[in-house]
Design a protein around this motif. Structure first.
Motif, PDB file in Angstrom:
ATOM      1  N   UNK A 152       0.822  -1.212   0.000  1.00 37.82           N
ATOM      2  CA  UNK A 152       0.000   0.000   0.000  1.00 37.82           C
ATOM      3  C   UNK A 152       0.854   1.260   0.000  1.00 37.82           C
ATOM      4  N   UNK A 153       2.144   1.113  -0.029  1.00 39.71           N
ATOM      5  CA  UNK A 153       3.065   2.240   0.015  1.00 39.71           C
ATOM      6  C   UNK A 153       4.192   1.984  -0.979  1.00 39.71           C
ATOM      7  N   UNK A 154       4.934   3.027  -1.278  1.00 39.24           N
ATOM      8  CA  UNK A 154       6.150   2.756  -2.029  1.00 39.24           C
ATOM      9  C   UNK A 154       7.186   2.255  -1.036  1.00 39.24           C
ATOM     10  N   UNK A 155       8.214   1.637  -1.502  1.00 43.77           N
ATOM     11  CA  UNK A 155       9.261   1.130  -0.619  1.00 43.77           C
ATOM     12  C   UNK A 155       9.929   2.298   0.097  1.00 43.77           C
ATOM     13  N   UNK A 156      10.391   2.023   1.324  1.00 40.45           N
ATOM     14  CA  UNK A 156      11.025   3.072   2.123  1.00 40.45           C
ATOM     15  C   UNK A 156      12.540   2.933   2.087  1.00 40.45           C
ATOM     16  N   UNK A 157      13.211   3.786   1.320  1.00 37.36           N
ATOM     17  CA  UNK A 157      14.666   3.740   1.323  1.00 37.36           C
ATOM     18  C   UNK A 157      15.230   4.261   2.648  1.00 37.36           C
ATOM     19  N   UNK A 158      16.505   4.102   2.814  1.00 40.80           N
ATOM     20  CA  UNK A 158      17.198   4.601   4.007  1.00 40.80           C
ATOM     21  C   UNK A 158      16.931   6.101   4.169  1.00 40.80           C
ATOM     22  N   UNK A 159      16.782   6.541   5.418  1.00 45.38           N
ATOM     23  CA  UNK A 159      16.554   7.944   5.774  1.00 45.38           C
ATOM     24  C   UNK A 159      15.298   8.517   5.133  1.00 45.38           C
ATOM     25  N   UNK A 160      14.220   7.729   5.186  1.00 47.15           N
ATOM     26  CA  UNK A 160      12.942   8.207   4.681  1.00 47.15           C
ATOM     27  C   UNK A 160      11.846   7.929   5.691  1.00 47.15           C
ATOM     28  N   UNK A 161      10.729   8.624   5.525  1.00 51.69           N
ATOM     29  CA  UNK A 161       9.589   8.484   6.435  1.00 51.69           C
ATOM     30  C   UNK A 161       8.306   8.515   5.637  1.00 51.69           C
ATOM     31  N   UNK A 162       7.293   7.855   6.158  1.00 45.90           N
ATOM     32  CA  UNK A 162       5.964   7.897   5.571  1.00 45.90           C
ATOM     33  C   UNK A 162       4.941   7.965   6.690  1.00 45.90           C
ATOM     34  N   UNK A 163       3.714   8.263   6.325  1.00 45.04           N
ATOM     35  CA  UNK A 163       2.634   8.332   7.305  1.00 45.04           C
ATOM     36  C   UNK A 163       2.092   6.943   7.595  1.00 45.04           C
ATOM     37  N   UNK A 164       1.697   6.746   8.831  1.00 48.24           N
ATOM     38  CA  UNK A 164       1.022   5.527   9.264  1.00 48.24           C
ATOM     39  C   UNK A 164      -0.231   5.994   9.992  1.00 48.24           C
ATOM     40  N   UNK A 165      -1.393   5.795   9.373  1.00 40.96           N
ATOM     41  CA  UNK A 165      -2.668   6.207   9.961  1.00 40.96           C
ATOM     42  C   UNK A 165      -3.345   5.001  10.579  1.00 40.96           C
ATOM     43  N   UNK A 166      -3.659   5.098  11.855  1.00 38.43           N
ATOM     44  CA  UNK A 166      -4.307   4.001  12.562  1.00 38.43           C
ATOM     45  C   UNK A 166      -5.662   4.472  13.071  1.00 38.43           C
ATOM     46  N   UNK A 167      -6.711   3.688  12.825  1.00 40.38           N
ATOM     47  CA  UNK A 167      -8.061   4.108  13.219  1.00 40.38           C
ATOM     48  C   UNK A 167      -8.218   4.177  14.734  1.00 40.38           C
ATOM     49  N   UNK A 168      -8.988   5.162  15.174  1.00 39.06           N
ATOM     50  CA  UNK A 168      -9.340   5.297  16.589  1.00 39.06           C
ATOM     51  C   UNK A 168     -10.842   5.529  16.695  1.00 39.06           C
ATOM     52  N   UNK A 169     -11.459   4.940  17.717  1.00 36.75           N
ATOM     53  CA  UNK A 169     -12.894   5.134  17.932  1.00 36.75           C
ATOM     54  C   UNK A 169     -13.124   6.412  18.746  1.00 36.75           C
ATOM     55  N   UNK A 170     -14.379   6.742  19.027  1.00 36.51           N
ATOM     56  CA  UNK A 170     -14.716   7.981  19.740  1.00 36.51           C
ATOM     57  C   UNK A 170     -14.084   8.038  21.127  1.00 36.51           C
ATOM     58  N   UNK A 171     -14.096   6.922  21.842  1.00 38.75           N
ATOM     59  CA  UNK A 171     -13.505   6.884  23.183  1.00 38.75           C
ATOM     60  C   UNK A 171     -11.996   7.126  23.127  1.00 38.75           C
ATOM     61  N   UNK A 172     -11.331   6.489  22.166  1.00 40.18           N
ATOM     62  CA  UNK A 172      -9.895   6.685  21.990  1.00 40.18           C
ATOM     63  C   UNK A 172      -9.579   8.120  21.580  1.00 40.18           C
ATOM     64  N   UNK A 173     -10.418   8.686  20.709  1.00 36.47           N
ATOM     65  CA  UNK A 173     -10.195  10.066  20.257  1.00 36.47           C
ATOM     66  C   UNK A 173     -10.310  11.049  21.405  1.00 36.47           C
TER      67      UNK A 173
END
Length: 185
Positions: A131-152
């Motif tokens: 679901x992402x392009x490969x991550x070369x050295x010294x790179x960053x990407x977003x990681x979105x994790x779902x949260x419910x109303x209580x967690x939010x």
């Protein structure tokens, strides 16, 4: 594969953070000497990700170019949430400082709490390279994790980064299953 080490850096928040100068933080000066700046890598799938979210990723790598230790992978909470299709998500940065390109799917457990209130308790997280392009050295990407109303509600109350705990464990490289198709003549 066993070289993959996850380190948590949970003390970086966008809200209320101010950029420090090199003179005011000697430990950060040492980190700058040991690591190279980051490059933000967009996921293959930009579906549901607005330019606002992409700008956040670019902003994070510019404001914190030295986050993550050399030779390791780091996951940290950015201090932001984002809504996609009526579902709230916590926005994390996933950083590769290893010598090699990260090109395999991973799964791990995440424990995340604030002031003793659990947000994730042994939550399984899939980090799919497909679901992402490969991550070369010294790179960053977003990681979105779902949260419910209580967690939010808990996440929205985060004001003191010292009260947040983030732990990554049970890291596994997922085996890629490829289907071999044979053609008979």
């Amino acid at each position: 594969m066993k070289k993959i080490i996850f380190v948590l850096l949970a003390l970086i928040f966008l809200v209320g953070c101010s950029k420090e100068t090199n003179a005011s933080n000697p430990s950060k000066d040492m980190a700058r000497k040991e690591t190279s700046s980051l490059e933000f890598v967009l996921p293959y799938e930009s579906q549901g990700k607005s330019s606002e979210l992409i700008e956040l990723g670019n902003k994070l790598v510019k404001e914190y170019p030295d986050v993550g230790a050399e030779g390791e992978i780091t996951v940290y909470y950015s201090g932001a949430t984002y809504r996609i299709n009526d579902t709230d998500h916590a926005v994390f940065m996933f950083i590769n400082r290893m010598q090699e390109t990260l090109n395999k799917d991973l799964e791990f457990q995440m424990d995340w709490s604030y002031d003793g209130h659990p947000i994730y308790d042994k939550q399984m997280v899939d980090f799919k390279i497909s679901e992402r392009i490969k991550l070369p050295r010294n790179s960053a990407t977003l990681l979105l994790l779902p949260i419910n109303n209580e967690q939010k509600e808990i996440v929205d109350q985060m004001t003191d980064e010292s009260k947040m705990k983030l732990n990554i464990s049970d890291i596994r490289v997922k085996k890629v299953m490829r289907q071999i198709v044979s053609v008979e003549e």
